[in-house]
Design an enzyme around this catalytic site. Sequence first.
Site, PDB file in Angstrom:
ATOM      1  N   HIS A   1     -80.236 -44.171 -23.252  1.00 37.69           N
ATOM      2  CA  HIS A   1     -81.666 -44.217 -22.945  1.00 37.69           C
ATOM      3  C   HIS A   1     -82.406 -45.212 -23.831  1.00 37.69           C
ATOM      4  O   HIS A   1     -83.436 -45.762 -23.426  1.00 37.69           O
ATOM      5  CB  HIS A   1     -82.287 -42.828 -23.040  1.00 37.69           C
ATOM      6  CG  HIS A   1     -82.195 -42.067 -21.752  1.00 37.69           C
ATOM      7  ND1 HIS A   1     -81.018 -41.455 -21.335  1.00 37.69           N
ATOM      8  CD2 HIS A   1     -83.106 -41.846 -20.763  1.00 37.69           C
ATOM      9  CE1 HIS A   1     -81.227 -40.881 -20.158  1.00 37.69           C
ATOM     10  NE2 HIS A   1     -82.475 -41.110 -19.780  1.00 37.69           N
TER      11      HIS A   1
ATOM     12  N   HIS B   1     -81.887 -48.419 -22.070  1.00 36.42           N
ATOM     13  CA  HIS B   1     -82.793 -48.417 -20.919  1.00 36.42           C
ATOM     14  C   HIS B   1     -84.190 -48.859 -21.329  1.00 36.42           C
ATOM     15  O   HIS B   1     -84.821 -49.694 -20.677  1.00 36.42           O
ATOM     16  CB  HIS B   1     -82.884 -47.023 -20.292  1.00 36.42           C
ATOM     17  CG  HIS B   1     -84.113 -46.846 -19.437  1.00 36.42           C
ATOM     18  ND1 HIS B   1     -85.343 -46.462 -19.962  1.00 36.42           N
ATOM     19  CD2 HIS B   1     -84.335 -47.039 -18.111  1.00 36.42           C
ATOM     20  CE1 HIS B   1     -86.244 -46.427 -19.005  1.00 36.42           C
ATOM     21  NE2 HIS B   1     -85.660 -46.770 -17.869  1.00 36.42           N
TER      22      HIS B   1
ATOM     23  N   HIS C   1     -85.532 -46.040 -12.946  1.00 34.21           N
ATOM     24  CA  HIS C   1     -85.103 -45.525 -14.246  1.00 34.21           C
ATOM     25  C   HIS C   1     -83.609 -45.220 -14.236  1.00 34.21           C
ATOM     26  O   HIS C   1     -82.862 -45.662 -15.112  1.00 34.21           O
ATOM     27  CB  HIS C   1     -85.910 -44.255 -14.577  1.00 34.21           C
ATOM     28  CG  HIS C   1     -85.425 -43.518 -15.781  1.00 34.21           C
ATOM     29  ND1 HIS C   1     -85.806 -43.850 -17.063  1.00 34.21           N
ATOM     30  CD2 HIS C   1     -84.583 -42.448 -15.901  1.00 34.21           C
ATOM     31  CE1 HIS C   1     -85.227 -43.027 -17.923  1.00 34.21           C
ATOM     32  NE2 HIS C   1     -84.483 -42.172 -17.243  1.00 34.21           N
TER      33      HIS C   1
ATOM     34  N   ASP D   1     -79.209 -41.240 -13.699  1.00 36.38           N
ATOM     35  CA  ASP D   1     -79.808 -40.595 -14.865  1.00 36.38           C
ATOM     36  C   ASP D   1     -78.912 -39.452 -15.349  1.00 36.38           C
ATOM     37  O   ASP D   1     -78.659 -39.300 -16.550  1.00 36.38           O
ATOM     38  CB  ASP D   1     -81.196 -40.075 -14.494  1.00 36.38           C
ATOM     39  CG  ASP D   1     -82.106 -39.897 -15.703  1.00 36.38           C
ATOM     40  OD1 ASP D   1     -81.794 -40.434 -16.778  1.00 36.38           O
ATOM     41  OD2 ASP D   1     -83.137 -39.218 -15.566  1.00 36.38           O
TER      42      ASP D   1
END
Length: 379
Positions: free
Chosen positions: A264, A267, A281, A169
């Site tokens: 993101h 993602h 994540h 992340d």
Amino acid sequence: MRKAFISPTKYVQGENELLNLGYFVKTFGEKALLIANQDDVNRVREKLEKTAAKFGVEFIETNFHGEASRVEASRLQELAKKESCDCIIGLGGGKAIDTAKVVAEGKNLIIVPTIVATDAPTSHSAVLYTEAGEFDDYAYFMQSPSVVLIDTTIIAQAPTRFLVSGMGDALSTYFEARATSRAFANVNAGLPCGAREGVCPPAKSTNTALALAKLCYETLLEDGYKAKEASDLNVVTPALENIIEANILLSGLGFESGGLAAIHAIHDGLTILHDAHGATHGEKVAFGVICQLILENAPSKELYEVLDFSLSIGLPVCLEDIGVKSITDEQLTEVAEKSCIPEESIHSMPFKVDVEQVKSAIKVADALGRDYKLRKQEK
């Protein structure tokens, strides 16, 4: 030009710091709603009991259901009212933390991560999912948490996969902040009243946020592998402390005040793939980093630096690494379409991005990652 920067009121990190939790609860009152799954509560129960006794506070346990959904948040808000709680504590991983933010609505909130798998702890935003675990929406609140409390001894005892996921992340922070800065795009720090159009004037990122994002990346490259080794041995070292700070504070401030971009968004698109539900994540984000670098045709040196780092600590570099062994063109289109919906951060890139570009970037990132990983294994 209007710029904005946001951060928690207080950030405290150290060994056995959970023993001071009662002190911070006491600044709000005597009763706190503890949002955490039972396994996390059991892991730290001895410290919770000690701090409760020392400072004369009470923790109301909630049997958190594990998903950061609107349904669960509503249930817990009712419980907080029923028990007349003075503050909310989010203890555990990203889902418990984000749920606590929704329940607290930006007021009297203490965040206590027991893992550092995401950069969620410091932010004034939360990621909401459906009950089935698919991405739903983002929520924004008036301010960041009042206190972020990190007990590094607890982090060191957690499975290393979570630390590595947090590095995945954090790996996105600099590249997304850089893209947002180049695009003069708006950042979440400028939306303390929520993401609704017209409620607050938009704001751009600050030089401070970009500098923190860059330091985050540099810290990962310098201390990431050493921190992974410390985590494998369940010990606290300077490298582990630096990576905990990078995963939570540098990445948290960097993404929120520096901005999100394609990584993101991709993602979020990947969450629709059932086979990817077993990936964390941060693991999906790490693959998204490679996709964004392909999208912007980043220098080969930078791309291979990211690939080398990811492989050194066990982060995904291809779709198979996140559980997706095969993908149809129809599925890939659905991923790309979700990545490109109007609300997504992909539109903060310094150039226009469409569905076909995203499909192509994912295909190339997957092929390049697989090939590079294979060549490294053969050496």
